[in-house]
Design a protein around this motif. Sequence first.
Motif, PDB file in Angstrom:
ATOM      1  N   VAL B  81     -14.296 -10.885   1.008  1.00 10.59           N
ATOM      2  CA  VAL B  81     -13.512 -11.936   0.380  1.00 10.59           C
ATOM      3  C   VAL B  81     -14.807 -13.457   0.617  1.00 10.59           C
ATOM      4  CG1 VAL B  81     -11.662 -13.020   0.806  1.00 10.59           C
ATOM      5  CG2 VAL B  81     -11.254 -10.431   1.051  1.00 10.59           C
ATOM      6  N   THR B  82     -14.961 -14.002  -0.320  1.00 10.53           N
ATOM      7  CA  THR B  82     -15.741 -14.874  -0.450  1.00 10.53           C
ATOM      8  C   THR B  82     -15.214 -16.472  -0.514  1.00 10.53           C
ATOM      9  OG1 THR B  82     -16.261 -14.470  -2.921  1.00 10.53           O
ATOM     10  CG2 THR B  82     -17.791 -13.573  -1.519  1.00 10.53           C
ATOM     11  N   SER B  83     -15.947 -17.432   0.687  1.00 12.10           N
ATOM     12  CA  SER B  83     -15.068 -18.239   0.469  1.00 12.10           C
ATOM     13  C   SER B  83     -13.707 -18.144   0.553  1.00 12.10           C
ATOM     14  CB  SER B  83     -15.635 -19.384  -1.251  1.00 12.10           C
ATOM     15  OG  SER B  83     -15.538 -21.041  -0.676  1.00 12.10           O
ATOM     16  N   ALA B  84     -13.017 -18.232   1.549  1.00  9.59           N
ATOM     17  CA  ALA B  84     -11.700 -17.286   1.683  1.00  9.59           C
ATOM     18  C   ALA B  84     -10.985 -18.634   1.459  1.00  9.59           C
ATOM     19  CB  ALA B  84     -11.246 -16.631   2.911  1.00  9.59           C
ATOM     20  N   HIS B  85      -9.895 -19.468   1.582  1.00  8.30           N
ATOM     21  CA  HIS B  85      -9.016 -20.089   1.129  1.00  8.30           C
ATOM     22  C   HIS B  85      -7.862 -19.623   2.219  1.00  8.30           C
ATOM     23  CE1 HIS B  85     -11.447 -23.142  -0.316  1.00  8.30           C
ATOM     24  NE2 HIS B  85     -12.157 -22.026  -1.221  1.00  8.30           N
ATOM     25  N   PRO B  86      -7.007 -20.900   2.195  1.00  8.95           N
ATOM     26  CA  PRO B  86      -5.614 -20.237   2.731  1.00  8.95           C
ATOM     27  C   PRO B  86      -5.037 -19.189   1.967  1.00  8.95           C
ATOM     28  CG  PRO B  86      -6.281 -22.357   4.030  1.00  8.95           C
ATOM     29  CD  PRO B  86      -6.855 -21.778   3.166  1.00  8.95           C
ATOM     30  N   GLU B  87      -4.785 -19.193   0.800  1.00  6.55           N
ATOM     31  CA  GLU B  87      -3.825 -18.700   0.018  1.00  6.55           C
ATOM     32  C   GLU B  87      -4.521 -17.027  -0.234  1.00  6.55           C
ATOM     33  OE1 GLU B  87      -5.670 -21.847  -0.867  1.00  6.55           O
ATOM     34  OE2 GLU B  87      -6.287 -21.850  -2.310  1.00  6.55           O
ATOM     35  N   ASP B  88      -5.864 -16.919   0.180  1.00  5.79           N
ATOM     36  CA  ASP B  88      -5.947 -15.932   0.901  1.00  5.79           C
ATOM     37  C   ASP B  88      -5.405 -15.161   1.486  1.00  5.79           C
ATOM     38  OD1 ASP B  88      -8.662 -16.744  -0.525  1.00  5.79           O
ATOM     39  OD2 ASP B  88      -7.298 -15.844  -1.654  1.00  5.79           O
ATOM     40  N   SER B  89      -4.769 -15.766   1.902  1.00  4.21           N
ATOM     41  CA  SER B  89      -4.554 -14.984   3.886  1.00  4.21           C
ATOM     42  C   SER B  89      -3.117 -13.723   2.873  1.00  4.21           C
ATOM     43  CB  SER B  89      -3.092 -16.394   4.094  1.00  4.21           C
ATOM     44  OG  SER B  89      -4.951 -17.219   4.985  1.00  4.21           O
ATOM     45  N   SER B  90      -3.754 -12.683   3.156  1.00  4.42           N
ATOM     46  CA  SER B  90      -2.457 -11.765   2.859  1.00  4.42           C
ATOM     47  C   SER B  90      -3.007 -10.551   4.057  1.00  4.42           C
ATOM     48  CB  SER B  90      -2.959 -11.586   1.359  1.00  4.42           C
ATOM     49  OG  SER B  90      -1.600 -11.239   1.059  1.00  4.42           O
ATOM     50  N   PHE B  91      -1.615  -8.945   3.582  1.00  2.19           N
ATOM     51  CA  PHE B  91      -2.531  -7.587   3.499  1.00  2.19           C
ATOM     52  C   PHE B  91      -2.903  -7.245   3.131  1.00  2.19           C
ATOM     53  CE2 PHE B  91      -2.144  -4.811   6.729  1.00  2.19           C
ATOM     54  CZ  PHE B  91      -1.149  -3.596   6.325  1.00  2.19           C
ATOM     55  N   TYR B  92      -4.564  -6.890   3.058  1.00  2.26           N
ATOM     56  CA  TYR B  92      -5.474  -5.687   2.545  1.00  2.26           C
ATOM     57  C   TYR B  92      -5.437  -4.692   2.569  1.00  2.26           C
ATOM     58  CZ  TYR B  92      -7.078 -10.647   0.408  1.00  2.26           C
ATOM     59  OH  TYR B  92      -6.531 -11.620  -0.218  1.00  2.26           O
ATOM     60  N   ILE B  93      -5.195  -3.543   1.519  1.00  3.18           N
ATOM     61  CA  ILE B  93      -5.158  -2.695   2.136  1.00  3.18           C
ATOM     62  C   ILE B  93      -6.257  -1.275   1.186  1.00  3.18           C
ATOM     63  CG2 ILE B  93      -3.033  -0.235   2.802  1.00  3.18           C
ATOM     64  CD1 ILE B  93      -1.085  -2.633   2.817  1.00  3.18           C
ATOM     65  N   CYS B  94      -6.924  -0.751   1.633  1.00  5.94           N
ATOM     66  CA  CYS B  94      -7.007   0.286  -0.018  1.00  5.94           C
ATOM     67  C   CYS B  94      -6.392   1.142   0.949  1.00  5.94           C
ATOM     68  CB  CYS B  94      -8.611   0.545   1.304  1.00  5.94           C
ATOM     69  SG  CYS B  94      -9.145   1.230   3.181  1.00  5.94           S
ATOM     70  N   SER B  95      -7.096   2.343   0.353  1.00  6.76           N
ATOM     71  CA  SER B  95      -6.648   3.925  -0.035  1.00  6.76           C
ATOM     72  C   SER B  95      -7.948   5.003  -0.563  1.00  6.76           C
ATOM     73  CB  SER B  95      -5.289   4.122  -1.576  1.00  6.76           C
ATOM     74  OG  SER B  95      -5.659   4.437  -2.500  1.00  6.76           O
ATOM     75  N   ALA B  96      -7.900   6.520  -0.785  1.00  8.30           N
ATOM     76  CA  ALA B  96      -9.008   6.454  -1.171  1.00  8.30           C
ATOM     77  C   ALA B  96      -8.043   7.803  -1.667  1.00  8.30           C
ATOM     78  CB  ALA B  96      -9.529   6.935   0.565  1.00  8.30           C
ATOM     79  N   ARG B  97      -8.924   8.476  -2.299  1.00  7.53           N
ATOM     80  CA  ARG B  97      -8.566   9.284  -3.234  1.00  7.53           C
ATOM     81  C   ARG B  97      -8.875  10.878  -3.580  1.00  7.53           C
ATOM     82  NH1 ARG B  97     -10.027  10.424  -9.355  1.00  7.53           N
ATOM     83  NH2 ARG B  97      -8.465  11.167 -10.215  1.00  7.53           N
ATOM     84  N   SER B  98      -7.973  11.614  -3.330  1.00 11.77           N
ATOM     85  CA  SER B  98      -8.432  13.036  -2.426  1.00 11.77           C
ATOM     86  C   SER B  98      -8.433  13.635  -3.434  1.00 11.77           C
ATOM     87  CB  SER B  98      -7.963  13.841  -1.468  1.00 11.77           C
ATOM     88  OG  SER B  98      -6.417  14.273  -2.283  1.00 11.77           O
ATOM     89  N   ARG B  99      -9.458  15.239  -3.733  1.00 15.84           N
ATOM     90  CA  ARG B  99      -9.794  15.873  -4.475  1.00 15.84           C
ATOM     91  C   ARG B  99      -8.441  16.519  -5.334  1.00 15.84           C
ATOM     92  NH1 ARG B  99     -14.930  18.140  -4.971  1.00 15.84           N
ATOM     93  NH2 ARG B  99     -16.099  17.594  -3.090  1.00 15.84           N
ATOM     94  N   THR B 100      -7.547  16.378  -4.319  1.00 21.60           N
ATOM     95  CA  THR B 100      -6.172  16.663  -5.227  1.00 21.60           C
ATOM     96  C   THR B 100      -4.945  15.390  -5.265  1.00 21.60           C
ATOM     97  OG1 THR B 100      -4.958  15.821  -2.726  1.00 21.60           O
ATOM     98  CG2 THR B 100      -5.439  18.606  -3.311  1.00 21.60           C
TER      99      THR B 100
END
Lengths: 111, 114
Positions: B81-100
């Motif tokens: 997140v570049t040049s973050a601002h207060p409105e960027d405050s949040s919960f960031y979640i990643c996910s990974a896709r498996s072979r299935t």
Amino acid sequence: QKEVEQNSGPLSVPEGAIASLNCTYSDRGSQSFFWYRQYSGKSPELIMFIYSNGDKEDGRFTAQLNKASQYVSLLIRDSQPSDSATYLCAVNKNTGNQFYFGTGTSLTVIP
Amino acid sequence: GAVVSQHPSRVICKSGTSVKIECRSLDFQATTMFWYRQFPKQSLMLMATSNEGSKATYEQGVEKDKFLINHASLTLSTLTVTSAHPEDSSFYICSARSRTDTQYFGPGTRLTVL
């Protein structure tokens, strides 16, 4: 029309009852279906997935898929207060990376 | 089951700074990883799809120059997140896709921008 639709709830059931969560999807070509549970402030965790028509059971959880009706549900037997969470339905079209989530149903199990 | 980690779990930064979040699939290779953002009491919002070795695909309304994604290997994707601002405050979640074709989520990163 949304790709995946869920009733946002809240759904309340007494402890020990069966909780029934429902989800419909718009694309008949959808191949795989998932249920996730998300506790407040946490990330989603996979409960189970289903690919074929019919029922799939895993412990207290049963997923039901009806492709003709474009409907997938999750039953939770013997509901516990610890089951209180938001349940997300997700559908994978299997074309590229098209994976769609519903907005989730909030479940509260009352002790 | 498949395990996805995220680091850091929580970060507080000053406005204008950049923050990097790492997402790793620990026991499987993921050609595709996804980045989501979630505001309190709201649904998951897909920000971008990250494919190993190629440019990320961003959802409409997500600024690619602000949210830089790199998927350098089959087990690692990063979101900056570049040049973050207060409105960027949040919960960031990643996910990974498996072979299935199952998505497994990381535990999330709570970003607070002061």
